[in-house]
Design an enzyme around this catalytic site. Structure first.
Site, PDB file in Angstrom:
ATOM      1  N   SER A  11       0.845  -1.195   0.000  1.00  0.00           N
ATOM      2  CA  SER A  11       0.000   0.000   0.000  1.00  0.00           C
ATOM      3  C   SER A  11       0.883   1.249   0.000  1.00  0.00           C
ATOM      4  O   SER A  11       1.629   1.450  -0.953  1.00  0.00           O
ATOM      5  CB  SER A  11      -0.948  -0.022   1.209  1.00  0.00           C
ATOM      6  OG  SER A  11      -1.862   1.051   1.153  1.00  0.00           O
ATOM      7  N   THR A  12       0.829   2.061   1.058  1.00  0.00           N
ATOM      8  CA  THR A  12       1.575   3.322   1.089  1.00  0.00           C
ATOM      9  C   THR A  12       3.069   3.080   0.861  1.00  0.00           C
ATOM     10  O   THR A  12       3.693   2.312   1.576  1.00  0.00           O
ATOM     11  CB  THR A  12       1.378   4.021   2.446  1.00  0.00           C
ATOM     12  OG1 THR A  12      -0.017   4.107   2.721  1.00  0.00           O
ATOM     13  CG2 THR A  12       1.993   5.407   2.427  1.00  0.00           C
ATOM     14  N   HIS A  51      -2.702  -1.104  -3.279  1.00  0.00           N
ATOM     15  CA  HIS A  51      -3.854  -0.233  -3.024  1.00  0.00           C
ATOM     16  C   HIS A  51      -3.717   1.030  -3.877  1.00  0.00           C
ATOM     17  O   HIS A  51      -2.796   1.825  -3.693  1.00  0.00           O
ATOM     18  CB  HIS A  51      -3.920   0.160  -1.548  1.00  0.00           C
ATOM     19  CG  HIS A  51      -4.216  -0.983  -0.635  1.00  0.00           C
ATOM     20  ND1 HIS A  51      -3.906  -0.954   0.705  1.00  0.00           N
ATOM     21  CD2 HIS A  51      -4.804  -2.187  -0.856  1.00  0.00           C
ATOM     22  CE1 HIS A  51      -4.291  -2.089   1.271  1.00  0.00           C
ATOM     23  NE2 HIS A  51      -4.834  -2.852   0.345  1.00  0.00           N
ATOM     24  N   MET A 105       0.107   1.114   5.298  1.00  0.00           N
ATOM     25  CA  MET A 105      -0.563   1.386   6.558  1.00  0.00           C
ATOM     26  C   MET A 105      -1.743   0.437   6.734  1.00  0.00           C
ATOM     27  O   MET A 105      -2.407   0.066   5.773  1.00  0.00           O
ATOM     28  CB  MET A 105      -1.057   2.823   6.585  1.00  0.00           C
ATOM     29  CG  MET A 105      -1.650   3.256   7.915  1.00  0.00           C
ATOM     30  SD  MET A 105      -2.085   5.004   7.907  1.00  0.00           S
ATOM     31  CE  MET A 105      -2.662   5.199   9.598  1.00  0.00           C
ATOM     32  N   ASP A 110      -4.375  -4.831   6.183  1.00  0.00           N
ATOM     33  CA  ASP A 110      -4.833  -5.644   5.060  1.00  0.00           C
ATOM     34  C   ASP A 110      -3.719  -6.584   4.615  1.00  0.00           C
ATOM     35  O   ASP A 110      -2.593  -6.152   4.385  1.00  0.00           O
ATOM     36  CB  ASP A 110      -5.252  -4.743   3.892  1.00  0.00           C
ATOM     37  CG  ASP A 110      -5.912  -5.525   2.763  1.00  0.00           C
ATOM     38  OD1 ASP A 110      -6.568  -6.547   3.056  1.00  0.00           O
ATOM     39  OD2 ASP A 110      -5.777  -5.108   1.599  1.00  0.00           O
TER      40      ASP A 110
END
Length: 357
Positions: free
Chosen positions: A177-178, A203, A296, A299
């Site tokens: 993600s991030t 993401h 973050m 998930d």
């Protein structure tokens, strides 16, 4: 409580008003100011430097990417890109991610009231994630109301014991993600043309994943593209889940393929890493490696645990090389991770595990 100081840079006065109204109702955030272009922003930053910058990319006098590169070179600061949801805009926004931005939030060209209603939680979450990000490693109130948090059960049954016996086919499943756009670039560009098939969840909003995959395809020796329903998973091919859709692995006769499906957000994400990892546990088991990388939240942690229980090898990116250590930390705490490795080691680990098959 120390507040997150935010600077908003957007040439739309209406958009600036919307963003100020959205962020200032958060008790942990303070809008330092707004600017209609980067040159005005630099003036304000000389007086008070923000913790996070929310940045448009198409602006007068200096474009957002040039501004971003200047900031990253002089004083790296977390940046959230707030960009229009268009195919053309996606390519520009991906250039911003490559330059060091940590998150994307899409904004409509019309219907800002609906944006305030639909995307407020996403923007607030992105700013909070950015405030935790370590951008130098790239080169007491609850959040706003959000939909009920769903687990992977919303999209797929638990793995059970359906995974096939070990085969010569090896699958690598990656979730991030991030900070993941930069991390994935470093991993995939280091892989040779002949490597295991990869299935990836990053993401990212709808319309951005196709441009992201196309950009990586130009940089990599292996083929990279956005996944399509019933695509085969093949050696030398990396399939990236489309934004706004879940991706699951399936076994079809003698080969693996992916299913690209609509459905509710899982862990508030679509695509969800947990959905992908659960399907890999169910249909690949010992034939798979699962890797959870920078991001973050949590998930992917439960899905990676299911992969480990199904016999998959499981890795997590280490804290030192993560932009945000949240997702790997949660997977480690859950007991889902066999080994913690640096970002630089991940390509070698992918090839080592594949060679053992």
């Amino acid at each position: 409580m120390k507040k997150i100081k935010v600077l908003l840079v957007d040439d739309s006065a209406v958009m600036r008003q919307v963003l100020v109204a959205l962020l200032e109702r958060e008790p942990d955030m303070q809008v330092l100011g707004t600017a209609s272009d980067p040159l005005f922003a630099l003036d304000k930053m000389a007086r008070d430097w923000p913790d996070v910058i929310v940045l448009d990319v198409e602006m007068p006098r200096m474009d957002g990417i040039t501004f971003l590169k200047k900031i990253m070179a002089e004083r790296p600061t977390p940046v959230v890109i707030c960009s229009s949801l268009t195919e053309q805009g996606a390519e520009t926004t991906l250039q911003a991610l490559a330059a060091g931005a940590v998150e994307i939030i899409t904004k409509p060209r019309v219907g800002l009231k609906q944006f305030l209603k639909d995307s407020s939680a996403a923007l607030v979450g992105a700013v909070r994630a950015a405030a935790q990000a370590r951008v130098g490693r790239l080169t007491a109130r609850a959040p706003l109301p959000v939909p009920p948090r769903l687990g992977a059960d919303a999209m797929a049954e638990p793995p059970g014991s359906q995974a096939m016996v070990q085969t010569t086919d090896h699958i690598v499943a990656i979730g991030t993600s991030t900070g993941g756009t930069q991390a994935l670039e470093r991993v995939l560009t280091a892989l040779p043309r002949v490597c295991p098939g990869l299935v990836i969840v990053q993401h990212m909003p709808e319309k951005f994943t196709a441009s992201f995959a196309a950009r990586l395809n130009q940089l990599c020796r292996l083929e990279v593209r956005e996944a399509r329903h019933q695509d085969r998973v093949l050696p030398g091919l990396a399939l990236i889940a489309p934004g706004g859709r879940h991706m699951q692995l399936r076994r079809s006769g003698a080969y693996y393929q992916v299913e690209v499906l609509d459905g509710p957000p899982v862990n508030r994400h679509k695509p969800s890493v947990d959905v992908l990892f659960r399907s890999v546990a169910k249909f690949a088991g010992k034939n798979a490696t699962g890797i959870i990388m920078t991001g973050m939240g949590d998930d992917g942690a439960r899905g990676l645990k299911e992969m480990a229980q199904a016999g998959s090898e499981t890795l997590a990116q280490d804290e030192a090389s993560c932009v945000v250590f949240g997702m790997p930390r949660e997977a480690i705490a859950l007991g889902a991770v066999e080994r913690v490795v640096s970002l630089e080691r991940i390509p070698a680990e992918i090839m080592r595990h594949a060679a053992r098959r």
